[in-house]
Design a protein around this motif. Structure first.
Motif, PDB file in Angstrom:
ATOM      1  N   ILE A  33     -16.078  -6.016 -12.870  1.00 16.62           N
ATOM      2  CA  ILE A  33     -15.464  -7.333 -12.654  1.00 16.62           C
ATOM      3  C   ILE A  33     -16.114  -8.044 -11.473  1.00 16.62           C
ATOM      4  O   ILE A  33     -16.457  -9.235 -11.537  1.00 16.62           O
ATOM      5  CB  ILE A  33     -13.946  -7.171 -12.425  1.00 16.62           C
ATOM      6  N   ASP A  34     -16.305  -7.304 -10.380  1.00 13.91           N
ATOM      7  CA  ASP A  34     -16.935  -7.892  -9.192  1.00 13.91           C
ATOM      8  C   ASP A  34     -18.368  -8.302  -9.501  1.00 13.91           C
ATOM      9  O   ASP A  34     -18.849  -9.353  -9.062  1.00 13.91           O
ATOM     10  CB  ASP A  34     -16.888  -6.872  -8.057  1.00 13.91           C
ATOM     11  N   ALA A  59     -19.593  -9.176 -12.397  1.00  7.52           N
ATOM     12  CA  ALA A  59     -19.659 -10.281 -13.355  1.00  7.52           C
ATOM     13  C   ALA A  59     -19.126 -11.588 -12.790  1.00  7.52           C
ATOM     14  O   ALA A  59     -19.654 -12.667 -13.086  1.00  7.52           O
ATOM     15  CB  ALA A  59     -18.881  -9.908 -14.624  1.00  7.52           C
ATOM     16  N   THR A  60     -18.067 -11.530 -11.985  1.00 10.32           N
ATOM     17  CA  THR A  60     -17.406 -12.754 -11.502  1.00 10.32           C
ATOM     18  C   THR A  60     -17.676 -13.043 -10.046  1.00 10.32           C
ATOM     19  O   THR A  60     -17.469 -14.172  -9.593  1.00 10.32           O
ATOM     20  CB  THR A  60     -15.886 -12.639 -11.714  1.00 10.32           C
ATOM     21  N   LEU A  64      -8.698 -14.559 -10.510  1.00 17.13           N
ATOM     22  CA  LEU A  64      -8.989 -14.007 -11.830  1.00 17.13           C
ATOM     23  C   LEU A  64      -7.852 -14.359 -12.784  1.00 17.13           C
ATOM     24  O   LEU A  64      -6.707 -13.948 -12.581  1.00 17.13           O
ATOM     25  CB  LEU A  64      -9.142 -12.483 -11.751  1.00 17.13           C
ATOM     26  N   LEU A 110      -9.280 -13.254 -17.772  1.00 21.68           N
ATOM     27  CA  LEU A 110     -10.494 -12.443 -17.891  1.00 21.68           C
ATOM     28  C   LEU A 110     -10.423 -11.537 -19.108  1.00 21.68           C
ATOM     29  O   LEU A 110     -11.448 -11.213 -19.713  1.00 21.68           O
ATOM     30  CB  LEU A 110     -10.688 -11.606 -16.612  1.00 21.68           C
ATOM     31  N   ALA A 169     -14.177 -18.571 -11.259  1.00 21.90           N
ATOM     32  CA  ALA A 169     -14.970 -17.335 -11.221  1.00 21.90           C
ATOM     33  C   ALA A 169     -15.112 -16.738 -12.614  1.00 21.90           C
ATOM     34  O   ALA A 169     -16.182 -16.250 -12.995  1.00 21.90           O
ATOM     35  CB  ALA A 169     -14.310 -16.327 -10.274  1.00 21.90           C
ATOM     36  N   VAL A 170     -14.028 -16.804 -13.411  1.00 18.62           N
ATOM     37  CA  VAL A 170     -14.084 -16.251 -14.770  1.00 18.62           C
ATOM     38  C   VAL A 170     -14.911 -17.151 -15.678  1.00 18.62           C
ATOM     39  O   VAL A 170     -15.671 -16.668 -16.528  1.00 18.62           O
ATOM     40  CB  VAL A 170     -12.656 -16.073 -15.314  1.00 18.62           C
ATOM     41  N   MET A 186     -18.651 -16.495 -15.158  1.00 15.94           N
ATOM     42  CA  MET A 186     -19.074 -15.095 -15.165  1.00 15.94           C
ATOM     43  C   MET A 186     -20.201 -14.855 -16.175  1.00 15.94           C
ATOM     44  O   MET A 186     -20.420 -15.642 -17.101  1.00 15.94           O
ATOM     45  CB  MET A 186     -17.888 -14.208 -15.520  1.00 15.94           C
ATOM     46  N   HIS A 187     -20.916 -13.740 -15.961  1.00 17.58           N
ATOM     47  CA  HIS A 187     -21.910 -13.304 -16.943  1.00 17.58           C
ATOM     48  C   HIS A 187     -21.439 -11.969 -17.510  1.00 17.58           C
ATOM     49  O   HIS A 187     -21.035 -11.078 -16.769  1.00 17.58           O
ATOM     50  CB  HIS A 187     -23.290 -13.176 -16.298  1.00 17.58           C
TER      51      HIS A 187
END
Length: 973
Positions: free
Chosen positions: A342-343, A345-346, A354, A357, A442-443, A446-447
């Motif tokens: 999670i960290d 990606a976002t 978050l 997600l 952030a979500v 994200m990648h």
């Protein structure tokens, strides 16, 4: 086992090179090391029908420090977790890190080294060796937690973990020594087979052992370091703080429970503090906003739960403890990896940032849900099996009074309710919608992670479910350890997914309903419940303790270290006088019968030494006082020679000569006499202290000699030295064989001292060899037809370097003498080294002789001549010598002999015939090189470097070859 340990250690050494060569995909290659160890453990699983496999390697038998490794069921279970989870974490690292990140390669080596240390810890039967591996995990944890060294939080967290766990480790070492001395054996198997009788002594020893175990496993009051360690990269948290390091304390509790669980101190510290830790850790996790901290405090809570189960001392409860031990490693490592993804990606772990997600990463959310179900204790998971077994067995245990057992079980029930609540909070905080129609920024940006990035947490989460269904088969692996504990009249509880309706089912229903309600209530009232800062906080107590220690140390230093050398020396010498003298006259004493001098020669030497000592305090000239002090040293060497100790006499003369040279090198930069304002005059107190010190040393020595009631061991030393050390020179055999460990420690101190002195003098760049004549030619601008020959070919010179000295500092007689004597001294140095095992000499004496030869070249020719004499950097000698000496210790261990043990080899050489040499010669070679490096370092720092700073050297400007005949200081044709 030894093969696995050595393979892991070697893999740790080569891992950085592999990762630098291949990149982060090299973690897959590195993971083969723990995976190979895992296969070995699975194929050599201990059989309950025969004794556990034991392997022994002689190390230091006199200190009870043989390497004894023992693979029983408990060690095998922990080894599978250490090596199996370690393999998956290393595979996870291949996608977590970028090639561009600094220290990634070293990080891989440190992770494998940590796996090796943990494997050695759980398989060590010798408690002293176990302690060594214990501290290795502490040091490696410090390095791994402090991976982001540029961050203040990372450095603070690493230091905090180091201080807390090291403090506990030192307490544990004292407990180990107390139990080892009481039982006469340092083997855990012997201790458990024949535990000492309960008493105050044993209670204190066990408490000290538990301090180490509780600090390592983050049990209150040592719990605060674990959340702070979340500053480490996520793979560290998934491995060290879920499956490996924090399990070390739980392992030690489980290992010692069969012998000490009934002790009151044990029950208070393990069961009492463990129960409180489960409640406190769970409650703290409910107030955190960082997903990693939610899991960290949850880990603290689960460690308390496992400590209670493993420390209960009941066979059936131990089955639940082992189930929870394995389940926790699986689900917590998986959840930490999920947080890392999670960290990654976002870019955030904050719950508030978050939302939705789970819609973007449904596979990751499913993995987290499965692992979270095991953490919450939901059916069809191994966590459910362990929790159900714990509820049923703790209530009925016979290791506690019924009311105590029921109270502990209710505490575990409340802790499980909180566990369910923070599990819901974790899943909701990471993947919930949070009443939002759109995902947070952030979500949205994200990648998505790659499928291979998800593989490791997926496997761990799936294993938690598979192990739940196969819990009955898994329980057969746990039962051999459980059978070492009393069952208190109950049949051994076999692990199973379902045991029918009963108390555990009721408790599980309460856990689910109560946990859900608690989560919903705290979600709405969080600001009210957690709005104010807690009154008691372990982190603040830790900071206050450090500040108090700093204040106390400053107060003590301010009142004792006032910067006055006479005061400091006076305090030290007065203590040295008073304490031994008081103890001498308070205890029993033998009657003194002094024999006096054996000959007039000894009396004459003693009078000369006494006169020299008195003259030293009267003379004002510094150089004269130094030379007179040297007379006392030479007199001592003469006494050694008269008493039949030529080896000691030779060493004393060499050391005294070298010491005088060092004093002269320093004194040449000081005034010849102290300034009048620095004159001290006659100080009666100082005189009295000096006189009292001399008298007390003589008196103590005489009483010590009179107290001898048995034949001195020195009488048999020559025979023993020749029989076991294969040398006729007893002194050299003692240094390089019998007391080789002491010698290795002493030369290490010499290296540190030389490095410290040189670093203070150089202040900046201290490395590099002494300058040579070619460097001087370039520095002074001298040109020749051949750049490699700065001295004209039509001129003769005794020493090349002296051509670049001020004529006032030159001596033609000294230069000519040095040219003749230096080769002889070098040959004598080599002779002393080679012949020292059977004749006066040795590596130390040979090194000192070579050092004095270098001193002579420096005094005669200056700093450039020193470079011509030995154009090698001193650190090369120091490092090579230490490496050779240490390698001698390690090589003997690999050959199955104790460390630094000697072997004899005999070879036949043409012309020379049969030659016999001892492997201790290689250790002596290391000493020889270290002493040469030490002298060379001193000459470069206190000699050549001070010459540069004072401007000593060739005084004129650039000259050409045709002007060389008029150079100041030029030698005659």
């Amino acid at each position: 086992m030894l093969t696995v340990l050595i393979a892991l250690a070697l893999s740790a050494l080569v891992a950085p090179g592999i990762i630098r060569w291949i990149g982060t995909k090299g973690f897959y290659v590195v993971a083969l090391a723990p995976f190979g160890g895992l296969l070995w453990v699975l194929t050599h699983w201990p059989d309950s029908n025969r004794a556990p496999e034991v392997q022994t390697l002689q190390w230091v038998p006199s200190l009870h420090m043989n390497i004894v490794m023992r693979m029983d069921s408990l060690a095998a279970i922990l080894s599978v977790l250490i090596l199996g989870v370690g393999t998956l974490v290393l595979c996870y690292c291949a996608h977590y890190f970028d090639d561009a990140r600094p220290r990634v390669a070293v990080f891989g080596g440190e992770m494998v080294a940590f796996a090796a240390a943990m494997f050695g810890l759980v398989t060590s039967d010798n408690m002293l060796v176990l302690y060594i591996f214990w501290e290795l995990t502490t040091v490696l944890s410090f390095m791994l937690v402090g991976y982001y060294r540029i961050r203040a939080t990372s450095r603070r967290s690493a230091t905090q973990a180091l201080l807390v766990t090291t403090l506990g480790g030192l307490a544990m070492l004292v407990g180990i020594i107390m139990l080892g001395e009481r039982t006469g054996s340092y083997l855990l198997s012997d201790l458990l087979a024949h535990p000492p009788a309960a008493g105050v002594y044993v209670e204190v020893a066990v408490v000290l052992l538990l301090v180490g175990a509780l600090s390592k496993s983050a049990i209150v009051p040592f719990h605060f370091w674990l959340p702070g360690a979340m500053a480490a990269p996520t793979p560290v948290s998934a491995y060290l703080h879920a499956a490996a390091m924090v399990k070390a304390g739980i392992y030690l509790i489980g290992r010692l429970a069969p012998a000490f669980a009934p002790l009151p101190s044990w029950q208070i510290m393990v069961i009492g503090l463990g129960s409180f830790t489960m409640l406190l850790g769970g409650w703290r996790s409910m107030r955190e906003l960082d997903l990693k901290l939610v899991l960290a405090f949850g880990t603290v809570s689960q460690l308390g739960f496992m400590a209670v189960l493993m420390g209960m001392g009941d066979a059936n409860v131990a089955m639940a403890g082992l189930a929870m031990l394995v389940a926790h490693a699986l689900f917590k490592a998986s959840l930490f990896m999920v947080v890392g993804i999670i960290d990654h990606a976002t870019g955030t772990r904050d719950i508030r940032k978050l939302a939705r997600l789970g819609h973007r990463l449904p596979v990751l959310a499913a993995i987290a849900a499965v692992a979270g179900a095991s953490m919450a204790g939901l059916p069809f998971t191994l966590g459910f099996v362990g929790k159900e077994t714990a509820f049923g067995t703790v209530w009925e245990t016979g290791s506690l009074q019924p009311w105590q057992a029921e109270t502990v079980d209710i505490v575990l029930l409340v802790g499980s309710v909180i566990t369910f609540a923070y599990t819901c909070r974790f899943l909701w905080g990471a993947f919930g919608r949070k009443v939002r129609r759109l995902p947070t920024r952030a979500v949205a940006k994200m990648h998505p992670p790659s499928p291979m990035f998800l593989l490791s947490p997926l496997l761990l989460a799936a294993l938690g479910v598979i192990a739940g269904f196969w819990s009955g088969w898994l329980g057969h692996w746990f039962e051999p350890y459980a059978e070492s504990l009393p069952a208190y009249g109950h049949e051994l509880e076999h692990l199973a997914m379902w045991h029918g309706f009963g108390l555990p089912v009721v408790f599980s229903v309460i856990v689910v309903l109560g946990g859900a309600v608690l989560f919903l209530v705290l979600r709405r009232l969080r600001d009210v419940v957690f709005g104010s800062r807690p009154l008691i906080n372990a982190d603040r107590i830790y900071d206050a303790t450090l500040r108090g220690a700093d204040t106390l140390s400053l107060l003590l230093t301010r009142n004792t270290q006032r910067g006055s050398l006479p005061v400091t020396q006076g305090v030290i010498l007065s203590t040295m006088i008073i304490l031994p003298t008081v103890m001498l006259f308070l205890g029993n004493r033998n009657t003194l019968e002094p024999n006096g001098f054996d000959s007039m020669t000894q009396a004459v030497i003693a009078v000369i030494m006494a006169a020299a000592a008195l003259a030293t305090v009267i003379l004002r000239n510094r150089l004269a006082a130094t030379l007179v002090v040297g007379v006392t040293g030479y007199g001592c060497g003469m006494l050694f020679a008269l008493y039949g100790a030529p080896d000691l006499a030779l060493t004393q003369f060499l050391v005294e000569t070298l010491t005088l040279v060092i004093f002269v090198l320093v004194l040449r930069k000081l005034p010849a006499e102290p300034e009048p304002r620095h004159a001290t005059g006659f100080k009666p107190l100082r005189a009295a202290i000096g006189l009292a010190l001399g008298v007390s040393i003589v008196a103590i020595g005489m009483f010590a000699a009179a107290a001898r009631s048995a034949q001195p061991v020195s009488i048999s030393i020559p025979e023993v030295a020749y029989k076991f050390g294969h040398g006729a020179n007893a002194v050299n055999v003692l240094l390089v064989d019998t007391r080789a460990w002491d010698t290795l420690g002493e030369v290490s101190v010499l290296i540190v001292a030389a490095t410290g002195v040189a670093s203070m003098v150089f202040r900046n760049r201290r490395f590099g060899a002494a300058p040579r004549v070619a460097d001087a030619a370039r520095h002074f601008g001298i040109t020749t037809d051949d750049d490699d020959d700065p001295i004209p070919p039509d001129r003769t010179t005794w020493l090349l370097g002296s051509e670049f000295r001020d004529p006032r500092h030159r001596s033609m007689v000294l230069e000519a003498t040095t040219r003749l004597i230096f080769p002889t001294m070098v040959v004598l140095s080599v002779y002393f080294f080679y012949a020292g095992h059977n004749s006066p000499g040795g590596g130390f004496a040979g090194g000192l002789t070579m050092g004095l030869a270098l001193v002579l070249r420096y005094l005669a020719g200056g700093r450039y001549e020193l470079g011509e004499a030995l154009p090698v950097e001193p650190g090369t000698f120091l490092g090579a010598g230490l490496l050779i000496s240490a390698s001698t210790a390690v090589t003997s261990m690999f050959l199955g002999a104790p460390a630094l043990s000697s072997a004899v080899f005999q070879i036949t050489v043409p012309v020379l015939g049969d030659i016999k040499f001892v492997t201790a010669l290689f250790f002596d070679l290391g000493i020889y090189l270290i002493v040469i490096g030490l002298v060379l370092d001193v000459l470069r720092s206190l000699g050549a470097r001070l010459d540069v700073e004072s401007g000593a050297g060739f005084p004129s400007g650039p000259l050409r070859r045709q002007d060389a005949g008029e150079r100041p200081g030029g030698a005659g044709r």
